[in-house]
Design an enzyme around this catalytic site. Structure first.
Site, mmCIF file in Angstrom:
data_model
loop_
_atom_site.group_PDB
_atom_site.id
_atom_site.type_symbol
_atom_site.label_atom_id
_atom_site.label_comp_id
_atom_site.label_asym_id
_atom_site.label_seq_id
_atom_site.Cartn_x
_atom_site.Cartn_y
_atom_site.Cartn_z
ATOM 1 C CG HIS A 163 3.388 0.335 -4.372
ATOM 2 N ND1 HIS A 163 4.956 0.274 -3.963
ATOM 3 C CD2 HIS A 163 2.593 -1.139 -3.426
ATOM 4 C CE1 HIS A 163 4.828 -0.834 -2.822
ATOM 5 N NE2 HIS A 163 3.905 -0.908 -2.907
ATOM 6 C CB CYS A 218 5.926 -1.871 0.256
ATOM 7 S SG CYS A 218 6.607 -3.393 1.137
ATOM 8 C CG HIS A 231 8.632 -4.259 -4.162
ATOM 9 N ND1 HIS A 231 9.108 -3.528 -2.823
ATOM 10 C CD2 HIS A 231 7.002 -4.282 -2.789
ATOM 11 C CE1 HIS A 231 8.270 -2.978 -2.405
ATOM 12 N NE2 HIS A 231 7.252 -3.366 -2.481
#
Length: 501
Positions: A191, A61, A225
């Protein structure tokens, strides 16, 4: 900016690419190699007639954030004048089922940093940022990436650090490169996955970095996400915050849900923004951060002043092991599983977790053990100055196929978190870092062939940044399909001159 120019590099970030082509019903939709990550990049480069080999970055990620950092480094080093950085990931059943098996998916829209958060909302998307070193091509606002850094927790392949120290270290490195201090940051695009452990770790990291009073939000409440695209899309929102002087509330947040208290945005506000911090974390213990800002500081270029040596190299292929070009082991047993067990015993390795690893990680682990044998880099260099930069061809496709089998048969549907966690190529770096407590820079380049010069050039750039004193680099490949295996690793160390001189 012309994509047809040799001065322009194309960089693609993604975690899973065309992973949906592993589904039974999709297997005949395209050519077999279309599922390979490098193939997508190759096709895009061909479409735009870009003469350079495209770079494909797949590092869980943090891929998008790391792609932007890589672009900055390549431009600063003078290797290119322009970079087109694109991140993209789709949301197939493969990804959704894996995170569901981890019990990491929220029932409703995710709630980053909120006390009632229960998990992430998977999303899909794509974003592109174009970088240039030529002022005549840049827009009037002169927004630039001023600093960036990556690292590893060396803690767990699917769980983040308990202290946040490693992400905080990455943030500090980014601030130093940018010539800034924590009070110069006006906004943090976090994040913020809304999983219990990530948000807790990130809140601790931001507090350790002195940023707990700075306005923070997570765009994942709006977009979900987007994995390999997240770092790019969320950096774009940071750039727009600078341009429009507007910060948006962190949707879904109502009450503080982390031990370390942050200044989470609960309303949209108008604010003059000069510098934005973007953070990212992912499976394999990887972290990254970058800073974008206006022209309040001068662009920095890397000056080649640090030299490094290749102090050791190893090669594993077809039942043979070579160290510094000398064959030291030859076995008739070349079948992968048996040969790995032979090497495990031959080198008297004591690490039970080895038997739980997938094939790619076993190969990387064994190769690194042989490479590091009788060396002392852990004693010579700080843990956050030891980097791991690897090249790979098939990414984790062998394990991806095993994971796909668990969701293809509806009568025996059993997606396994133990398998899913290994469906990322950078997990092999995580395993090496955990074993050796290495916390330095991380990178996985995915390419059809081993572009050795490219990899060593990037390692050279890391040495020039001053944040790397030693690096494990090379190629780790477990081919899909076919199962051919190959490992070629180099230990590179900062050249230390005689102190008497």
């Amino acid at each position: 900016i012309k994509l047809t120019s040799s001065d322009t590099v194309l960089i693609i970030s993604t975690t899973k690419g065309n992973i949906d082509l592993l589904k039974k019903k999709n297997k005949r939709s395209f050519e077999t190699d279309r599922v390979q990550l490098w193939k997508s990049s190759e096709l895009i480069a061909q479409f735009f007639n870009n003469p350079n080999k495209p770079l494909t970055i797949s590092n869980a990620c943090i891929s998008g954030t790391l792609a932007l950092i890589t672009a900055k480094r390549l431009l600063d080093s003078g290797k290119f004048k322009h970079a087109v950085v694109t991140g993209a990931d789709i949301l197939p059943e493969f990804t959704l089922s894996g995170f569901t098996a981890f019990k990491a998916v929220s029932v409703g829209p995710c709630r980053p940093f909120d006390k009632d958060r229960t998990g992430m909302t998977p999303g899909e998307g794509a974003g592109t940022i174009i970088l240039t070193t030529e002022e005549s091509f840049s827009s009037g606002d002169k927004i630039m990436i001023s600093g960036g850094s990556s690292g590893n927790d060396a803690n767990h392949i699917s769980g983040p650090s308990r202290t946040g120290e490693e992400l905080a270290g990455s943030i500090q490195s980014s601030l130093i490169e940018a010539g800034l201090e924590s009070h110069n940051i006006d906004y943090v695009s976090a994040h913020g996955t809304a999983t219990p452990y990530n948000d807790e770790m990130e809140s601790k990291a931001l507090t350790l970095a002195g940023l707990n009073k700075v306005p923070v939000n997570s765009m994942k409440g709006y977009l979900g996400h987007t994995f390999g695209a997240a770092g790019i899309i969320e950096t774009i929102t940071g750039i727009e915050a600078i341009r429009n002087k507007v910060l948006y509330k962190s949707i879904g947040f109502q009450n503080q849900g982390t031990e370390s208290q942050l200044n989470i945005l609960t309303n949209n506000i108008s604010l003059a923004v000069n510098n934005v911090l973007k953070t990212a974390s992912g499976f394999g213990g990887c972290n990254a951060s970058l800073i974008v800002g206006n022209n309040l500081f001068k662009e920095k270029h890397v000056n080649s002043t640090v030299e490094f040596d290749i102090t050791k190299k190893i090669l594993i292929r077809n039942g043979r092991v070579y160290v510094n070009n000398k064959e030291i082991l030859q076995k008739n047993e070349t079948e992968f599983g048996n040969f790995m067990k032979v090497l495990y015993k031959q080198y008297n390795i004591k690490y039970p977790k080895f038997y739980k690893m997938d094939k790619l990680c076993k190969l990387a682990f064994i190769a690194s053990e042989i490479l590091l044998k009788d060396t002392h880099i852990s004693q010579q260099f700080k843990d956050d100055k030891i980097a791991v930069v690897l090249s790979n061809g098939s990414s984790s496709l062998d394990t991806d196929m095993e994971n796909q089998k668990t969701i293809d048969d509806r009568e025996n549907y059993f997606p396994s978190p133990a398998v899913f966690v290994y469906t990322l190529a950078n997990i092999m770096i995580g395993e090496i870092c955990i074993r050796n407590s290495f916390k330095g820079e991380n990178m996985v380049f995915v390419s059809k062939d081993f572009e050795k010069d490219l990899v060593l050039d990037y390692v050279d750039i890391l040495f020039q940044t001053g944040r790397t004193d030693a690096c494990i680099t090379g190629r780790i490949e477990y081919a899909f399909p076919g199962g051919e295996y190959f490992a070629e690793l180099y230990l590179t160390e900062k050249k230390i001159r005689n102190k008497l001189l």
